[in-house]
Design a protein around this motif. Structure first.
Motif, PDB file in Angstrom:
ATOM      1  N   ILE A 138      -1.479  31.651  56.406  1.00 23.39           N
ATOM      2  CA  ILE A 138      -1.647  30.230  56.738  1.00 23.39           C
ATOM      3  C   ILE A 138      -0.665  29.786  57.820  1.00 23.39           C
ATOM      4  N   PRO A 139      -1.143  28.994  58.793  1.00 21.09           N
ATOM      5  CA  PRO A 139      -0.247  28.410  59.785  1.00 21.09           C
ATOM      6  C   PRO A 139       0.399  27.134  59.278  1.00 21.09           C
ATOM      7  N   THR A 140      -0.153  26.564  58.189  1.00 23.86           N
ATOM      8  CA  THR A 140       0.340  25.332  57.589  1.00 23.86           C
ATOM      9  C   THR A 140      -0.344  25.145  56.246  1.00 23.86           C
ATOM     10  N   ALA A 141       0.307  24.410  55.333  1.00 24.95           N
ATOM     11  CA  ALA A 141      -0.287  24.131  54.021  1.00 24.95           C
ATOM     12  C   ALA A 141      -1.520  23.248  54.134  1.00 24.95           C
ATOM     13  N   GLU A 142      -1.717  22.642  55.294  1.00 23.40           N
ATOM     14  CA  GLU A 142      -2.930  21.850  55.521  1.00 23.40           C
ATOM     15  C   GLU A 142      -4.191  22.663  55.231  1.00 23.40           C
ATOM     16  N   VAL A 143      -4.173  23.956  55.578  1.00 30.64           N
ATOM     17  CA  VAL A 143      -5.393  24.760  55.465  1.00 30.64           C
ATOM     18  C   VAL A 143      -5.790  24.983  54.004  1.00 30.64           C
ATOM     19  N   PRO A 144      -4.928  25.597  53.158  1.00 28.29           N
ATOM     20  CA  PRO A 144      -5.343  25.749  51.761  1.00 28.29           C
ATOM     21  C   PRO A 144      -5.438  24.417  51.036  1.00 28.29           C
ATOM     22  N   GLY A 145      -4.568  23.457  51.383  1.00 32.16           N
ATOM     23  CA  GLY A 145      -4.564  22.174  50.691  1.00 32.16           C
ATOM     24  C   GLY A 145      -5.842  21.390  50.901  1.00 32.16           C
ATOM     25  N   THR A 146      -6.296  21.302  52.138  1.00 32.41           N
ATOM     26  CA  THR A 146      -7.516  20.554  52.422  1.00 32.41           C
ATOM     27  C   THR A 146      -8.737  21.275  51.888  1.00 32.41           C
ATOM     28  N   ASN A 147      -8.702  22.612  51.893  1.00 34.28           N
ATOM     29  CA  ASN A 147      -9.849  23.385  51.402  1.00 34.28           C
ATOM     30  C   ASN A 147     -10.020  23.324  49.884  1.00 34.28           C
ATOM     31  N   ILE A 148      -9.065  22.732  49.179  1.00 34.81           N
ATOM     32  CA  ILE A 148      -9.295  22.422  47.772  1.00 34.81           C
ATOM     33  C   ILE A 148     -10.583  21.615  47.623  1.00 34.81           C
ATOM     34  N   PHE A 149     -10.878  20.798  48.623  1.00 37.56           N
ATOM     35  CA  PHE A 149     -11.985  19.854  48.542  1.00 37.56           C
ATOM     36  C   PHE A 149     -13.237  20.322  49.282  1.00 37.56           C
ATOM     37  N   ARG A 150     -13.244  21.591  49.715  1.00 36.42           N
ATOM     38  CA  ARG A 150     -14.446  22.115  50.386  1.00 36.42           C
ATOM     39  C   ARG A 150     -15.616  22.151  49.404  1.00 36.42           C
ATOM     40  N   ASP A 151     -16.802  21.756  49.912  1.00 37.44           N
ATOM     41  CA  ASP A 151     -18.032  21.727  49.101  1.00 37.44           C
ATOM     42  C   ASP A 151     -17.854  20.865  47.844  1.00 37.44           C
ATOM     43  N   THR A 152     -17.225  19.715  48.024  1.00 42.54           N
ATOM     44  CA  THR A 152     -16.932  18.831  46.894  1.00 42.54           C
ATOM     45  C   THR A 152     -17.604  17.470  47.101  1.00 42.54           C
ATOM     46  N   LEU A 153     -18.188  16.953  46.026  1.00 43.13           N
ATOM     47  CA  LEU A 153     -18.738  15.596  46.018  1.00 43.13           C
ATOM     48  C   LEU A 153     -17.894  14.768  45.059  1.00 43.13           C
ATOM     49  N   LEU A 154     -17.133  13.831  45.605  1.00 41.53           N
ATOM     50  CA  LEU A 154     -16.260  12.971  44.817  1.00 41.53           C
ATOM     51  C   LEU A 154     -16.968  11.666  44.474  1.00 41.53           C
ATOM     52  N   ASN A 155     -16.443  10.960  43.498  1.00 44.03           N
ATOM     53  CA  ASN A 155     -16.861   9.587  43.252  1.00 44.03           C
ATOM     54  C   ASN A 155     -15.924   8.657  44.014  1.00 44.03           C
ATOM     55  N   GLU A 156     -16.456   7.561  44.480  1.00 39.09           N
ATOM     56  CA  GLU A 156     -15.664   6.630  45.283  1.00 39.09           C
ATOM     57  C   GLU A 156     -14.390   6.190  44.556  1.00 39.09           C
ATOM     58  N   ILE A 157     -14.474   6.054  43.232  1.00 33.68           N
ATOM     59  CA  ILE A 157     -13.305   5.580  42.476  1.00 33.68           C
ATOM     60  C   ILE A 157     -12.181   6.613  42.451  1.00 33.68           C
ATOM     61  N   GLU A 158     -12.478   7.879  42.820  1.00 30.64           N
ATOM     62  CA  GLU A 158     -11.439   8.909  42.869  1.00 30.64           C
ATOM     63  C   GLU A 158     -10.562   8.780  44.106  1.00 30.64           C
ATOM     64  N   LEU A 159     -11.005   8.022  45.105  1.00 30.71           N
ATOM     65  CA  LEU A 159     -10.254   7.878  46.352  1.00 30.71           C
ATOM     66  C   LEU A 159      -9.263   6.724  46.223  1.00 30.71           C
ATOM     67  N   PRO A 160      -8.085   6.834  46.852  1.00 36.99           N
ATOM     68  CA  PRO A 160      -7.641   7.957  47.677  1.00 36.99           C
ATOM     69  C   PRO A 160      -7.038   9.083  46.838  1.00 36.99           C
ATOM     70  N   ILE A 161      -6.961  10.271  47.443  1.00 34.28           N
ATOM     71  CA  ILE A 161      -6.300  11.420  46.836  1.00 34.28           C
ATOM     72  C   ILE A 161      -5.161  11.839  47.753  1.00 34.28           C
ATOM     73  N   GLY A 162      -3.978  12.024  47.174  1.00 39.99           N
ATOM     74  CA  GLY A 162      -2.827  12.479  47.955  1.00 39.99           C
ATOM     75  C   GLY A 162      -2.194  13.689  47.304  1.00 39.99           C
ATOM     76  N   ILE A 163      -1.967  14.743  48.069  1.00 39.61           N
ATOM     77  CA  ILE A 163      -1.308  15.937  47.522  1.00 39.61           C
ATOM     78  C   ILE A 163      -0.175  16.354  48.449  1.00 39.61           C
TER      79      ILE A 163
END
Length: 423
Positions: free
Chosen positions: A231-256
């Protein structure tokens, strides 16, 4: 990746905004629109052919039931022709869709309206500055000399073990490094970010999801046998946690938030400006990431900027914030603020953080969506920021906090280090 409907509906705006990056995408955008028209035409023809084939199949079934075998056999020849036509159309549709996707992958994100035009970092816009630049004593030295003098970082040993750009932290240097990581993580979790421990290797799909591939392929270390990337940065694995994901609006925002070592080939980097900790192949970084509702993402980036400011205020380091111009903007970003710490011993500014809003660019690649209040699926906005990258923060501390007989530890870190001075 830009959305085709957005390109179709805002062709001139896309071309004008991307011109801020000093590129003319007129032909590329027109090619996208033409390929999309072709794709839609083929899709319509395929849908009609499949509908006709299905209707004939039902009719044939009814004929067999009623004993009209001869008529049914004649129609079966027609369905065979339609199936062959469907196969040809489907192959053409796949080829056209792949060509369209390949082009879309090569188009950078559209800069936000606030991004200034410009070619290089000299055209970046300073938007904030804080902290008094210390006046050092006569004989003050840069961090790479301090590291050797106090035996806290060994660049030559790292070169022996691995190569240039892989330093070894020792004694109080290692303790200070660990203290910074713990302090940054504590600061981020106190601000509401959930801490994650993330993989240091990612697959190709993750690289494409956040835009490192195909844009930065040559800058990443590639484990060829397993087709994985460091990884060049934690952005890559961190953001890919949400790949192919359908969230509910009430779950936003998400911060990690997460701490990881980062690995960058930095091909072509050389010269005095990359000495010591200024440019490394392996370094530590703490990252903050957000998944936001599109209506809130620009308020969110202001909050992220304020958060990073609070860290630098605690460390009492002189810093400034730059809004990057179009020519210096990263491939995936719509807007980026860079933080720079002033190194008094080097008499130059050192970049220590980038905070970016990617709008839907990454989310479109990731298929990261949420179900809005109308029950429709909508792409989320993604943001990330360094909070913070350690090497240049450490360089700034060593150089700005040096005194004649040692290096003072910033007060906010002393509870983490267990000592107040390196001597």
């Amino acid at each position: 990746m830009l959305q085709v409907p957005f390109i179709r509906e805002h062709r001139d705006l896309v071309i004008t905004r991307l011109a801020k990056r000093n590129i003319d995408v007129t032909e590329t955008i027109d090619e996208v629109i033409a390929l999309d028209e072709e794709r839609r035409r083929i899709q319509t023809a395929l849908d009609n052919t499949l509908a006709e084939s299905n209707a004939l199949s039902k009719e044939i079934g009814m004929m067999y039931k009623s004993g009209e075998v001869q008529k049914a056999n004649l129609l079966k020849e027609k369905t065979s022709q339609l199936k062959e036509a469907s196969k040809t159309l489907n192959e053409a549709l796949n080829a056209t869709s792949e060509s369209l996707t390949e082009i879309l992958y090569k188009i950078p994100n559209v800069p936000h309206e606030s991004v200034p035009a410009g070619n290089t970092e000299e055209d970046n816009e300073e938007v904030f500055r804080e902290g008094e630049i210390p006046k050092l004593f006569d004989g003050a030295i840069p961090h790479w000399e301090l590291a050797k003098k106090y035996d806290i970082i060994d660049f030559e040993l790292g070169n022996k073990i691995t190569g240039a750009g892989f330093p070894v932290y020792k004694g109080k240097g290692a303790r200070l490094q660990r203290a910074l990581i713990a302090y940054f993580l504590d600061k981020n979790t106190e601000a509401g970010y959930t801490e994650y421990q993330l993989p240091l290797l990612v697959n190709e799909a993750s690289g494409f999801g956040t835009g490192q591939l195909p844009d930065k392929e040559g800058q990443m270390y590639h484990v060829t046998e397993d087709n994985l990337y460091l990884i060049p940065t934690a952005e890559v694995p961190g953001t890919n946690i949400f790949r192919d994901t359908l969230l509910n609006e009430i779950e936003l925002p998400i911060g990690i938030t997460g701490y990881t070592p980062c690995f960058r080939r930095e091909a072509g980097s050389y010269g005095a400006h990359v000495r010591g900790l200024n440019r490394l192949h392996q370094f530590d970084k703490v990252e903050i990431l957000r998944v936001e509702h599109p209506s809130n993402s620009y308020k969110a980036i202001d909050g992220m900027v304020a958060h990073v400011k609070s860290i630098l205020q605690d460390l009492k380091l002189p810093y400034r914030i730059l809004r990057l111009c179009g020519g210096d903007l990263g491939f995936t970003a719509a807007l980026t603020y860079d933080f720079e710490v002033f190194s008094t011993a080097q008499d130059r500014w050192l970049e220590i953080s980038s905070v970016s809003n990617f709008e839907t660019f990454q989310a479109n690649r990731l298929k990261l969506r949420f179900k809005n209040s109308d029950g429709k699926n909508e792409l989320a906005h993604t943001l990330n920021g360094s909070s913070l990258a350690l090497p240049r923060v450490l360089a700034g501390i060593l150089e700005n906090y040096q005194i004649a007989d040692g290096i003072v530890i910033p007060e906010v870190l002393q509870a983490y280090t267990g000592f107040s001075k390196i001597d």
